[in-house]
Scaffold this motif. Sequence first.
Motif, PDB file in Angstrom:
ATOM      1  N   LEU A 103      -6.216   8.569  16.268  1.00  0.00           N
ATOM      2  CA  LEU A 103      -6.169   8.604  14.824  1.00  0.00           C
ATOM      3  C   LEU A 103      -4.732   8.268  14.387  1.00  0.00           C
ATOM      4  N   PRO A 104      -4.522   7.157  13.688  1.00  0.00           N
ATOM      5  CA  PRO A 104      -3.168   6.745  13.344  1.00  0.00           C
ATOM      6  C   PRO A 104      -2.677   7.422  12.069  1.00  0.00           C
ATOM      7  N   ALA A 105      -2.008   8.550  12.203  1.00  0.00           N
ATOM      8  CA  ALA A 105      -1.550   9.307  11.041  1.00  0.00           C
ATOM      9  C   ALA A 105      -0.086   9.050  10.705  1.00  0.00           C
ATOM     10  N   ASP A 106       0.637   8.330  11.558  1.00  0.00           N
ATOM     11  CA  ASP A 106       2.059   8.063  11.321  1.00  0.00           C
ATOM     12  C   ASP A 106       2.300   6.565  11.173  1.00  0.00           C
ATOM     13  N   ASP A 107       3.363   6.258  10.447  1.00  0.00           N
ATOM     14  CA  ASP A 107       3.741   4.858  10.207  1.00  0.00           C
ATOM     15  C   ASP A 107       3.772   4.034  11.487  1.00  0.00           C
ATOM     16  N   HIS A 108       4.411   4.556  12.519  1.00  0.00           N
ATOM     17  CA  HIS A 108       4.668   3.781  13.726  1.00  0.00           C
ATOM     18  C   HIS A 108       3.399   3.474  14.505  1.00  0.00           C
ATOM     19  N   GLU A 109       2.289   4.084  14.124  1.00  0.00           N
ATOM     20  CA  GLU A 109       1.028   3.853  14.830  1.00  0.00           C
ATOM     21  C   GLU A 109       0.246   2.668  14.254  1.00  0.00           C
ATOM     22  N   TYR A 110       0.753   2.073  13.203  1.00  0.00           N
ATOM     23  CA  TYR A 110       0.092   0.931  12.584  1.00  0.00           C
ATOM     24  C   TYR A 110       0.777  -0.366  12.994  1.00  0.00           C
ATOM     25  N   ASP A 111      -0.025  -1.379  13.226  1.00  0.00           N
ATOM     26  CA  ASP A 111       0.468  -2.661  13.717  1.00  0.00           C
ATOM     27  C   ASP A 111       0.642  -3.705  12.616  1.00  0.00           C
ATOM     28  N   TYR A 112      -0.170  -3.639  11.588  1.00  0.00           N
ATOM     29  CA  TYR A 112      -0.109  -4.616  10.501  1.00  0.00           C
ATOM     30  C   TYR A 112      -0.197  -3.895   9.161  1.00  0.00           C
ATOM     31  N   TRP A 113       0.489  -4.482   8.178  1.00  0.00           N
ATOM     32  CA  TRP A 113       0.589  -3.877   6.851  1.00  0.00           C
ATOM     33  C   TRP A 113       0.326  -4.907   5.760  1.00  0.00           C
ATOM     34  N   GLY A 114      -0.271  -4.418   4.662  1.00  0.00           N
ATOM     35  CA  GLY A 114      -0.348  -5.231   3.461  1.00  0.00           C
ATOM     36  C   GLY A 114       0.934  -5.078   2.656  1.00  0.00           C
ATOM     37  N   GLN A 115       0.998  -5.764   1.531  1.00  0.00           N
ATOM     38  CA  GLN A 115       2.207  -5.763   0.716  1.00  0.00           C
ATOM     39  C   GLN A 115       2.278  -4.551  -0.216  1.00  0.00           C
ATOM     40  N   GLY A 116       1.178  -3.861  -0.392  1.00  0.00           N
ATOM     41  CA  GLY A 116       1.148  -2.684  -1.242  1.00  0.00           C
ATOM     42  C   GLY A 116       0.661  -2.980  -2.646  1.00  0.00           C
ATOM     43  N   THR A 117       0.078  -1.973  -3.268  1.00  0.00           N
ATOM     44  CA  THR A 117      -0.373  -2.074  -4.654  1.00  0.00           C
ATOM     45  C   THR A 117       0.001  -0.786  -5.376  1.00  0.00           C
ATOM     46  N   GLN A 118       0.506  -0.945  -6.603  1.00  0.00           N
ATOM     47  CA  GLN A 118       1.009   0.213  -7.351  1.00  0.00           C
ATOM     48  C   GLN A 118      -0.137   0.951  -8.028  1.00  0.00           C
ATOM     49  N   LYS A 148      -4.526  12.499  -9.956  1.00  0.00           N
ATOM     50  CA  LYS A 148      -3.494  13.393 -10.467  1.00  0.00           C
ATOM     51  C   LYS A 148      -2.178  12.618 -10.573  1.00  0.00           C
ATOM     52  N   PRO A 149      -1.267  13.058 -11.431  1.00  0.00           N
ATOM     53  CA  PRO A 149       0.031  12.384 -11.522  1.00  0.00           C
ATOM     54  C   PRO A 149       0.742  12.305 -10.171  1.00  0.00           C
ATOM     55  N   GLU A 150       0.546  13.278  -9.327  1.00  0.00           N
ATOM     56  CA  GLU A 150       1.203  13.265  -8.010  1.00  0.00           C
ATOM     57  C   GLU A 150       0.608  12.234  -7.057  1.00  0.00           C
ATOM     58  N   ASP A 151      -0.474  11.579  -7.460  1.00  0.00           N
ATOM     59  CA  ASP A 151      -1.024  10.480  -6.657  1.00  0.00           C
ATOM     60  C   ASP A 151      -0.298   9.163  -6.942  1.00  0.00           C
ATOM     61  N   THR A 152       0.589   9.158  -7.916  1.00  0.00           N
ATOM     62  CA  THR A 152       1.348   7.958  -8.242  1.00  0.00           C
ATOM     63  C   THR A 152       2.180   7.509  -7.049  1.00  0.00           C
ATOM     64  N   ALA A 153       1.991   6.254  -6.652  1.00  0.00           N
ATOM     65  CA  ALA A 153       2.673   5.731  -5.468  1.00  0.00           C
ATOM     66  C   ALA A 153       2.293   4.269  -5.281  1.00  0.00           C
ATOM     67  N   VAL A 154       2.998   3.622  -4.383  1.00  0.00           N
ATOM     68  CA  VAL A 154       2.549   2.327  -3.876  1.00  0.00           C
ATOM     69  C   VAL A 154       1.629   2.615  -2.694  1.00  0.00           C
ATOM     70  N   TYR A 155       0.432   2.049  -2.755  1.00  0.00           N
ATOM     71  CA  TYR A 155      -0.565   2.282  -1.714  1.00  0.00           C
ATOM     72  C   TYR A 155      -0.623   1.068  -0.787  1.00  0.00           C
ATOM     73  N   TYR A 156      -0.593   1.365   0.508  1.00  0.00           N
ATOM     74  CA  TYR A 156      -0.590   0.321   1.528  1.00  0.00           C
ATOM     75  C   TYR A 156      -1.847   0.409   2.384  1.00  0.00           C
ATOM     76  N   CYS A 157      -2.419  -0.731   2.652  1.00  0.00           N
ATOM     77  CA  CYS A 157      -3.490  -0.867   3.626  1.00  0.00           C
ATOM     78  C   CYS A 157      -2.832  -1.244   4.955  1.00  0.00           C
ATOM     79  N   ALA A 158      -3.318  -0.666   6.048  1.00  0.00           N
ATOM     80  CA  ALA A 158      -2.706  -0.946   7.335  1.00  0.00           C
ATOM     81  C   ALA A 158      -3.758  -0.916   8.439  1.00  0.00           C
ATOM     82  N   ALA A 159      -3.459  -1.623   9.533  1.00  0.00           N
ATOM     83  CA  ALA A 159      -4.387  -1.738  10.659  1.00  0.00           C
ATOM     84  C   ALA A 159      -3.738  -1.215  11.932  1.00  0.00           C
TER      85      ALA A 159
END
Length: 123
Positions: free
Chosen positions: A103-118, A87-98
């Motif tokens: 269950l890590p549902a918040d930003d601060h619960e992730y230790d490593y991040w990718g650079q993102g893909t549009q 859907k158009p509302e899915d438009t975003a930069v998507y990040y992979c994180a570890a």
Amino acid sequence: QVQLVESGGGLVQAGGSLRLSCAASGRTFRSYVMGWLRQAPGKEREFVAAINWSGSSTYYADSVKGRFTISRDNAKNTVTLQMNSLKPEDTAVYYCAASRRWLPADDHEYDYWGQGTQVTVSK
């Protein structure tokens, strides 16, 4: 330490599909819960999906449930997000994180991040 590199983003019409991949470096990939998060323009980053260490449990945001599927291959150190019925509302930069926790549902619960893909979904 884990390094993450996303791929597979792009432009797609509404109703279409995309498959995002995240390649992880290091021998400890199976020690991490993996997640996908996204950030749309002008909005805060939000949780999309997570998968546990073995791949036996997954969790999705309500907004993507039934349309997106997260999976992982511990032999190949990869995690994938299959996105259908976009859907158009899915438009975003998507990040992979570890994360080391479930269950890590918040930003601060992730230790490593990718650079993102549009990901851009047109009407």
